[in-house]
Scaffold this motif. Sequence first.
Motif, PDB file in Angstrom:
ATOM      1  N   LYS A  26       0.829  -1.208   0.000  1.00 24.28           N
ATOM      2  CA  LYS A  26       0.000   0.000   0.000  1.00 24.28           C
ATOM      3  C   LYS A  26       0.863   1.258   0.000  1.00 24.28           C
ATOM      4  O   LYS A  26       1.983   1.268   0.501  1.00 24.28           O
ATOM      5  CB  LYS A  26      -0.942  -0.011   1.209  1.00 24.28           C
ATOM      6  CG  LYS A  26      -1.997  -1.111   1.131  1.00 24.28           C
ATOM      7  CD  LYS A  26      -3.011  -0.990   2.245  1.00 24.28           C
ATOM      8  CE  LYS A  26      -4.106  -2.060   2.104  1.00 24.28           C
ATOM      9  NZ  LYS A  26      -5.129  -1.964   3.180  1.00 24.28           N
ATOM     10  N   SER A  27       0.315   2.333  -0.544  1.00 21.35           N
ATOM     11  CA  SER A  27       1.022   3.596  -0.686  1.00 21.35           C
ATOM     12  C   SER A  27       1.260   4.266   0.666  1.00 21.35           C
ATOM     13  O   SER A  27       0.332   4.418   1.468  1.00 21.35           O
ATOM     14  CB  SER A  27       0.224   4.541  -1.586  1.00 21.35           C
ATOM     15  OG  SER A  27       0.676   5.863  -1.480  1.00 21.35           O
ATOM     16  N   VAL A  28       2.494   4.681   0.905  1.00 21.76           N
ATOM     17  CA  VAL A  28       2.815   5.428   2.118  1.00 21.76           C
ATOM     18  C   VAL A  28       2.160   6.808   2.077  1.00 21.76           C
ATOM     19  O   VAL A  28       1.576   7.270   3.071  1.00 21.76           O
ATOM     20  CB  VAL A  28       4.339   5.560   2.281  1.00 21.76           C
ATOM     21  CG1 VAL A  28       4.693   6.537   3.400  1.00 21.76           C
ATOM     22  CG2 VAL A  28       4.960   4.194   2.541  1.00 21.76           C
ATOM     23  N   ALA A  29       2.242   7.481   0.936  1.00 21.93           N
ATOM     24  CA  ALA A  29       1.696   8.836   0.813  1.00 21.93           C
ATOM     25  C   ALA A  29       0.216   8.884   1.173  1.00 21.93           C
ATOM     26  O   ALA A  29      -0.265   9.880   1.733  1.00 21.93           O
ATOM     27  CB  ALA A  29       1.913   9.360  -0.601  1.00 21.93           C
ATOM     28  N   ALA A  30      -0.493   7.797   0.878  1.00 23.53           N
ATOM     29  CA  ALA A  30      -1.939   7.774   1.112  1.00 23.53           C
ATOM     30  C   ALA A  30      -2.303   7.733   2.591  1.00 23.53           C
ATOM     31  O   ALA A  30      -3.440   8.074   2.961  1.00 23.53           O
ATOM     32  CB  ALA A  30      -2.554   6.580   0.402  1.00 23.53           C
ATOM     33  N   VAL A  31      -1.358   7.330   3.467  1.00 23.75           N
ATOM     34  CA  VAL A  31      -1.694   7.204   4.886  1.00 23.75           C
ATOM     35  C   VAL A  31      -1.063   8.304   5.743  1.00 23.75           C
ATOM     36  O   VAL A  31      -1.316   8.376   6.946  1.00 23.75           O
ATOM     37  CB  VAL A  31      -1.264   5.820   5.442  1.00 23.75           C
ATOM     38  CG1 VAL A  31      -1.901   4.704   4.634  1.00 23.75           C
ATOM     39  CG2 VAL A  31       0.249   5.666   5.471  1.00 23.75           C
ATOM     40  N   LEU A  32      -0.261   9.184   5.142  1.00 26.16           N
ATOM     41  CA  LEU A  32       0.374  10.249   5.908  1.00 26.16           C
ATOM     42  C   LEU A  32      -0.644  11.331   6.290  1.00 26.16           C
ATOM     43  O   LEU A  32      -1.566  11.613   5.515  1.00 26.16           O
ATOM     44  CB  LEU A  32       1.507  10.878   5.090  1.00 26.16           C
ATOM     45  CG  LEU A  32       2.722   9.992   4.813  1.00 26.16           C
ATOM     46  CD1 LEU A  32       3.684  10.711   3.868  1.00 26.16           C
ATOM     47  CD2 LEU A  32       3.427   9.602   6.109  1.00 26.16           C
ATOM     48  N   PRO A  33      -0.507  11.941   7.455  1.00 26.44           N
ATOM     49  CA  PRO A  33      -1.429  13.009   7.859  1.00 26.44           C
ATOM     50  C   PRO A  33      -1.372  14.189   6.882  1.00 26.44           C
ATOM     51  O   PRO A  33      -0.324  14.468   6.284  1.00 26.44           O
ATOM     52  CB  PRO A  33      -0.903  13.425   9.236  1.00 26.44           C
ATOM     53  CG  PRO A  33      -0.105  12.268   9.719  1.00 26.44           C
ATOM     54  CD  PRO A  33       0.480  11.639   8.511  1.00 26.44           C
ATOM     55  N   THR A  34      -2.482  14.865   6.738  1.00 26.28           N
ATOM     56  CA  THR A  34      -2.547  16.046   5.879  1.00 26.28           C
ATOM     57  C   THR A  34      -1.508  17.074   6.324  1.00 26.28           C
ATOM     58  O   THR A  34      -1.345  17.337   7.516  1.00 26.28           O
ATOM     59  CB  THR A  34      -3.949  16.679   5.949  1.00 26.28           C
ATOM     60  OG1 THR A  34      -4.909  15.701   5.551  1.00 26.28           O
ATOM     61  CG2 THR A  34      -4.047  17.892   5.040  1.00 26.28           C
ATOM     62  N   GLY A  35      -0.794  17.622   5.349  1.00 24.91           N
ATOM     63  CA  GLY A  35       0.216  18.623   5.657  1.00 24.91           C
ATOM     64  C   GLY A  35       1.617  18.068   5.856  1.00 24.91           C
ATOM     65  O   GLY A  35       2.583  18.832   5.971  1.00 24.91           O
ATOM     66  N   THR A  36       1.743  16.732   5.890  1.00 22.96           N
ATOM     67  CA  THR A  36       3.062  16.113   6.048  1.00 22.96           C
ATOM     68  C   THR A  36       3.865  16.248   4.758  1.00 22.96           C
ATOM     69  O   THR A  36       3.317  16.125   3.662  1.00 22.96           O
ATOM     70  CB  THR A  36       2.920  14.618   6.394  1.00 22.96           C
ATOM     71  OG1 THR A  36       2.157  14.482   7.584  1.00 22.96           O
ATOM     72  CG2 THR A  36       4.280  13.959   6.582  1.00 22.96           C
ATOM     73  N   ASP A  37       5.149  16.509   4.877  1.00 23.11           N
ATOM     74  CA  ASP A  37       6.035  16.534   3.719  1.00 23.11           C
ATOM     75  C   ASP A  37       6.273  15.101   3.270  1.00 23.11           C
ATOM     76  O   ASP A  37       7.114  14.390   3.829  1.00 23.11           O
ATOM     77  CB  ASP A  37       7.367  17.212   4.094  1.00 23.11           C
ATOM     78  CG  ASP A  37       8.338  17.287   2.920  1.00 23.11           C
ATOM     79  OD1 ASP A  37       7.969  16.865   1.809  1.00 23.11           O
ATOM     80  OD2 ASP A  37       9.487  17.748   3.135  1.00 23.11           O
ATOM     81  N   ALA A  38       5.530  14.670   2.258  1.00 22.84           N
ATOM     82  CA  ALA A  38       5.601  13.275   1.814  1.00 22.84           C
ATOM     83  C   ALA A  38       7.005  12.896   1.358  1.00 22.84           C
ATOM     84  O   ALA A  38       7.433  11.746   1.525  1.00 22.84           O
ATOM     85  CB  ALA A  38       4.592  13.035   0.685  1.00 22.84           C
ATOM     86  N   ALA A  39       7.744  13.847   0.795  1.00 17.52           N
ATOM     87  CA  ALA A  39       9.086  13.548   0.297  1.00 17.52           C
ATOM     88  C   ALA A  39      10.011  13.092   1.412  1.00 17.52           C
ATOM     89  O   ALA A  39      10.973  12.356   1.178  1.00 17.52           O
ATOM     90  CB  ALA A  39       9.674  14.774  -0.397  1.00 17.52           C
ATOM     91  N   LEU A  40       9.705  13.509   2.647  1.00 16.04           N
ATOM     92  CA  LEU A  40      10.537  13.136   3.777  1.00 16.04           C
ATOM     93  C   LEU A  40      10.310  11.689   4.206  1.00 16.04           C
ATOM     94  O   LEU A  40      11.173  11.077   4.831  1.00 16.04           O
ATOM     95  CB  LEU A  40      10.240  14.077   4.951  1.00 16.04           C
ATOM     96  CG  LEU A  40      11.148  14.037   6.185  1.00 16.04           C
ATOM     97  CD1 LEU A  40      12.605  14.286   5.824  1.00 16.04           C
ATOM     98  CD2 LEU A  40      10.672  15.049   7.213  1.00 16.04           C
TER      99      LEU A  40
END
Length: 298
Positions: free
Chosen positions: A80-94
């Motif tokens: 599953k995608s990591v980006a899809a579960v990160l909190p809103t506003g999180t720097d996905a690139a990190l």
Amino acid sequence: MPTTLLQSNLPGLNLIHRGKVRDVYALSAQELLIVATDRLSAFDVVLPDPIPGKGEMLCQVSNFWFGKTAHLVPNHLTGKSVAAVLPTGTDAALYTKRSVVTKRLKPVPVEAIARGYLIGSGWKDYQATGALCGIKLPAGLRQAEKLPEPIFTPSTKAAAGQHDENVSFDAVVKTIGADMAEQVRDATLKIYAFAADYAAQRGILIADTKFEFGTDEAGKLYVMDEMLTPDSSRFWPADEYRVGISPPSYDKQFVRDWLETQDWNKTAPGPVIPDEVIARTAAKYGEALYKLAGIRLD
């Protein structure tokens, strides 16, 4: 360029464990988000300075091996995608290159170690007793010598700040039962044999490695956490390997060797690491990632 992350911060997600290197968040009763930070531990102590990009390299090499060995032993990845579960506003690139969404498993309370060469605590135990984890070895073996065949040398899972201790297979049986102990031993040696052969074709000798296992609700065994990384393994360049010495390595042995020269009792806090040691350690991780998986992060 690789990112640097000493400690994750994901507001709204339930942090359930902050380990030596990995931060673990509960996504649900069935899934976890595991973040590999750039923290470095040695001698079971988390050192004060991060190794930039290390978490990304650890995650990428683990994912490579999980994919390569899925036909041997199932693993904890969900895909599953990591980006899809990160909190809103999180720097996905990190987070995207250093994190995975995994099955939530019940950890097997054993450090599952495979050794193909006599080095580290195994060498010390052999010098003292002629055996390793209850396994009698031939007399006259030298430091870093290849063993007649790979062996399973489990250890305890120590609490934070404590040191793991090598134990016998019988001790593992008492802890987790004969059937599970045999499953863990067989899986450990099967993965090690496959990986050691693969790595040797790419100029790297895997001296030893540690696996973590877990079970699902049905009792099925999975390999989890990390796999065949520079943090969980000793990688030696085949062209520089010599018997009788501690060979140079692609892993954090470089930091261990530096630490052995310091006036430090191997308890927290660890000494500050010089910039040169940090840079050379990061380069070692990157070289191993490229040689094994063909991946460059810089």
